[in-house]
Design a protein around this motif. Sequence first.
Motif, mmCIF file in Angstrom:
data_model
loop_
_atom_site.group_PDB
_atom_site.id
_atom_site.type_symbol
_atom_site.label_atom_id
_atom_site.label_comp_id
_atom_site.label_asym_id
_atom_site.label_seq_id
_atom_site.Cartn_x
_atom_site.Cartn_y
_atom_site.Cartn_z
ATOM 1 N N GLY A 140 0.782 -1.237 0.000
ATOM 2 C CA GLY A 140 0.000 0.000 0.000
ATOM 3 C C GLY A 140 0.813 1.285 0.000
ATOM 4 O O GLY A 140 0.295 2.340 0.346
ATOM 5 N N PHE A 141 2.096 1.209 -0.426
ATOM 6 C CA PHE A 141 2.925 2.418 -0.408
ATOM 7 C C PHE A 141 2.918 3.110 -1.769
ATOM 8 O O PHE A 141 2.980 2.453 -2.804
ATOM 9 N N GLU B 240 4.820 5.108 -4.537
ATOM 10 C CA GLU B 240 6.207 5.319 -4.925
ATOM 11 C C GLU B 240 6.486 6.796 -5.175
ATOM 12 O O GLU B 240 5.681 7.505 -5.772
ATOM 13 N N PHE C 51 9.933 15.217 1.521
ATOM 14 C CA PHE C 51 8.704 15.000 0.763
ATOM 15 C C PHE C 51 7.489 15.068 1.679
ATOM 16 O O PHE C 51 6.509 15.760 1.399
ATOM 17 N N ILE D 232 -4.429 3.851 -2.687
ATOM 18 C CA ILE D 232 -3.740 2.576 -2.915
ATOM 19 C C ILE D 232 -2.232 2.743 -3.061
ATOM 20 O O ILE D 232 -1.721 3.842 -3.217
ATOM 21 N N GLY D 233 -1.518 1.609 -3.037
ATOM 22 C CA GLY D 233 -0.085 1.625 -3.327
ATOM 23 C C GLY D 233 0.088 1.652 -4.833
ATOM 24 O O GLY D 233 -0.644 1.008 -5.558
ATOM 25 N N LYS D 234 1.048 2.450 -5.317
ATOM 26 C CA LYS D 234 1.213 2.610 -6.761
ATOM 27 C C LYS D 234 2.664 2.862 -7.133
ATOM 28 O O LYS D 234 3.407 3.463 -6.359
ATOM 29 N N LYS D 235 3.033 2.455 -8.345
ATOM 30 C CA LYS D 235 4.358 2.841 -8.838
ATOM 31 C C LYS D 235 4.280 4.254 -9.418
ATOM 32 O O LYS D 235 3.220 4.746 -9.756
ATOM 33 N N HIS D 236 5.437 4.880 -9.560
ATOM 34 C CA HIS D 236 5.516 6.262 -10.030
ATOM 35 C C HIS D 236 5.370 6.302 -11.549
ATOM 36 O O HIS D 236 6.091 5.573 -12.241
ATOM 37 N N SER E 167 6.793 16.765 -5.811
ATOM 38 C CA SER E 167 6.767 16.510 -4.382
ATOM 39 C C SER E 167 5.344 16.690 -3.847
ATOM 40 O O SER E 167 5.122 16.853 -2.661
ATOM 41 N N ASN E 168 4.383 16.621 -4.752
ATOM 42 C CA ASN E 168 2.988 16.780 -4.368
ATOM 43 C C ASN E 168 2.328 15.406 -4.251
ATOM 44 O O ASN E 168 2.095 14.737 -5.259
ATOM 45 N N LEU E 169 2.067 14.968 -3.034
ATOM 46 C CA LEU E 169 1.526 13.633 -2.798
ATOM 47 C C LEU E 169 0.140 13.466 -3.401
ATOM 48 O O LEU E 169 -0.207 12.406 -3.924
ATOM 49 N N ASP E 170 -0.646 14.534 -3.333
ATOM 50 C CA ASP E 170 -2.004 14.458 -3.855
ATOM 51 C C ASP E 170 -1.966 14.188 -5.356
ATOM 52 O O ASP E 170 -2.758 13.413 -5.884
ATOM 53 N N LEU F 113 0.404 12.659 -6.999
ATOM 54 C CA LEU F 113 0.796 11.267 -7.206
ATOM 55 C C LEU F 113 -0.370 10.330 -6.937
ATOM 56 O O LEU F 113 -0.591 9.382 -7.686
ATOM 57 N N ARG F 114 -1.129 10.621 -5.879
ATOM 58 C CA ARG F 114 -2.242 9.742 -5.523
ATOM 59 C C ARG F 114 -3.309 9.719 -6.609
ATOM 60 O O ARG F 114 -3.923 8.693 -6.861
#
Lengths: 559, 490
Positions: free
Chosen positions: A383-384, A386, A434, B227-231, B479-482, B484-485
Amino acid sequence: MGLVVSIPTITVSINDLSSLAGADLPPGKLTEVLSDLKCEVESLEGDEITYEVTSDRPDLFSSEGAARAIAHYLGRPVREARHSALPPLELRVTPSVAGVRPFIVAAALRGVTMSAEAIVQIMQLQEKLHNTYGSNRKKASIGIYDLDTVAPGFVYDALPPGEIRFIPLESDREMSGREILESTPKGRDYAGIIQHFERYPLLTDSNGRVLSMPPIINSEDTKVTGESHNILVDVTGTEEKAVEVCLNVVASALSVRGGALQRVEVSYPDRVVETPSAERQRQRLSQGAVRAVSSLDLTTGEIAGLLRRMGLQPEEVDKSTLEVTIPPYRADILHEVDLVEDVVMAYGLNRIEPELPRAVTTGSRLPSSRLRSRVRDLMVGMGFQEVSTYMLSSREVLEERSLMGRRELVEIVKPVSAEFSVVRDALLPKLLSFLGCNTHFSYPQKVFEYGDVVEVRASGARAEGTAVPRTHVAAAISDYRLSFEEIQAVAAALFRNLSMEAVFIPHPSRTFIEGRTAKITVCGREVGTVGEVSPEVLVNFGIACPVGAMECDLSRLTD
Amino acid sequence: MSLSQSEASLLDALRRLGGKADARSVASSTGLPESSVFPLSSLLEAKGYVRTSESMRRVVRLTGEGEYCAEMGLPETRLAKLLSSRGGEVSMDELGELGTLKPKELQAALGWGRRTGTFSVEKRGGKTRVALKADRASELEPVLKKLAAGGEPGAGEWEAVRQLQERGLVTVDAVKQLVMEVTPDGMAASGEVALNVLTSDLLKSGKWREVRLRPYDVSASPPSLSIGKKHPYLEFLEEVKEILIGMGFEEASSPYVESEFWNFDVLFQAQDHPARAVHDSFQVRGVAPSVDAPEALVRRVKAAHESGGDTGSRGWGYDWDIEVARRRLLRTQTTTSSVRYLWAHREPPVKAFCLSKVFRPDVIDSRHMVEFSQLDGIVGDPSINVRHLLGVLKEFASRLGFSEIKFTPGYFPFTEPSIEAYAKHPKLGWIECLGSGLFRPEVLEPLGIKFPVIAWGIGIDRLAMIRLGVSDIRDLNTSNLDRLRSWGWW
């Protein structure tokens, strides 16, 4: 590839260009031809066209050379460069320049048709040559003068700055050498090249009249105007080849403007050189070489025709070999392959049928990519999200905020900013940065990064170390409430799913909370650290929720 | 008409309670919370199975005093007990001293006692005396105790309640309550019950065959999953690598911290070339200077630079300085990786690539970043020529999704001929895509490579930006988590 070679941009007047080339050049045609000659057109507005030219073709740095190249390419008649019947001018070099700015070459062009546009072009040519071959005037700098304002019998000397006095270009009063460096714009820009010397270079005529103080500035009195007919060019510098290239290009450009070349005899203390050199470079080109490199099956006659369109002068030596005479303004022919390129250019790249290579090879990934793939999948499975951060970082982030302490890092001598001044040797401080940027988004936040770092390891007694690249994975969980177990479980699950057992051993660290940090060992080898991040570190990064984090050096698994 | 489980339960309860009942009774009968009875009855009413009305209900509550008496006994009960223990008689003074009853309580007890003939009050020998006349319990006592235990007054007990109320031991409030009555339709309804959940029990018992599952509003939006995701940027780079593997290229790597020797000199870039100046590459400190190459190679490269050596070239014609070559920098191009690979693989065929980070000083803005990804590939074989270079570029561009490509001559210090390729993008038009060429003899000969090698490359970030729909190069490493999500792409 994608190497940045200094890419000069050249602006010319289409009217001027057309008249010099002796051809009518509608915009579409002009763009196409320039593109065939390695010049990429950037803009075309009214009479003005701007193009990027590659640095191997200094002859195209102004409209004269461009016009000549276009005329050759289109098969238009190109007038041969004229030579003056007059004997060479004399220029004496004193011993004192040797330690300051040793080389000088010069030429005179008689009967040049100057105009306002010609002046613009010659100044542009000077500037572009200075920036490239001249290394910002250090290696070579060019002076251009109205020959009729000076008395031949020139002297190239180096004098104490106090003894130098003349009216510099665009001034109305006399200044001393030092003053010129301090108070004129060109003086300030280029002072660095000579100010540390006890003597500054000076070019004077037989009456002691100053032509210029190279590489800084010309005198006002000797400058070229729209009315000048006879031009004197000098190039001084620290490298003989660079200086020669510059002179050849400028002299050739002025000869396109109608000038007849008159040489200059340069008398050094130990030798005499006639400049520009009358010697022509010759390069052989074989039919076989053309075929091998380009795949084109051409007769020597066809090859010769193509070379002429590129302004070169080929002569048949035998059925399969040509000897090509290289014009003085071409500085790029070092090897037979350079001629092959010209053949291909004239033939037309887009006429050559592409074909895939026949050799059978199998593709493969680096061995390390398997582990990378597994680890990334496992982290995503837990659930991480990247994250991808830059390899460049700062000591502030890597050492101070993280409380990881001062250590040897690969450090950039002249960074563009403090933020990107060292190479990271750890991922965790970057992950914490980050998280610090995302405190207004929803929690829990689970992030990881898998990436390369560079450690600096001491090598014996040497002051400087060895750069050792390593591959790390780091993960962090941030939430309103959080326990050590949560992140520890992640580390345990990661290794278990790589069929290894992680053993956790208590281990102090300023970055983590006392009593809540462990080193991770796998098969008896220490591979990383896991713990609850210390509140002091969290505050340093502006994070207001607890963080559990881990970082592992996965290179240790394959060491 | 189908009923939910709760609706069916309520309807059943009403039928069992005689067809009409109040909310409280229904709640206790069904086990449903009283608060849900009202909405359920509305639903049933809407279906015509139930008729609702309001009635008033009396609620009896004990006051503090009432609770005391419920526990200790009413005053009259306490007085009777006291008199019994004293032989049936006690003086008023004594009563006062004992304090068993408060004055008000005494009054109330005596009042009741007189009415019922249980106590008598006499004056004898100058003292007022209270005597127990009959053994009679207060009929209020059981009622009070019942109320205290949470019970409700029975039909005949309301008189007692009134008396208790008069004596301030209870309060009586009137409260509205919901009353439901089953309609004839409701009585007849055999309403199939539709269940909310299918359970393991239903499956095991086979009862699933007898029930229906309630339909949901499936068009309503579900909760958003984190969820977990690749970049996405890294996945794009993987995609590019896969293309190259598919074309038969072997992945290669080289150090981030490189020597100028490998980064520039081997690539025949003159030491006084502007791109080597301190402001055009990142020279570093902290790492020991070294060419990182054997002496024989260094000698041949030096010769190539100075005079052309054995390469058939004129060379650059300057004095080559090993000190410059030993300087350390962050690699500026992945072509460095290609030449290191050639040095280690000198037999043809050779087909390798490196896609990794390079570093160059630059102004940082939406199109330029000092750290970016670059791809370099090489193909080497005795029969390789310009045609194959064009072929590889065309194939690679086509696998990236570009079907139209055009070539123009270009320039790189280490290749000749050099070719630039442009690809046609549906919206952006011709974009400069790839730089390439055949390695110069001055590069190959010192390395001992006896066959032609084509080299080609690209600053892949520009394509990444186009593919990922990003207009600022820095967003590739956001560097914006939102961001990326919520970043979806494929």
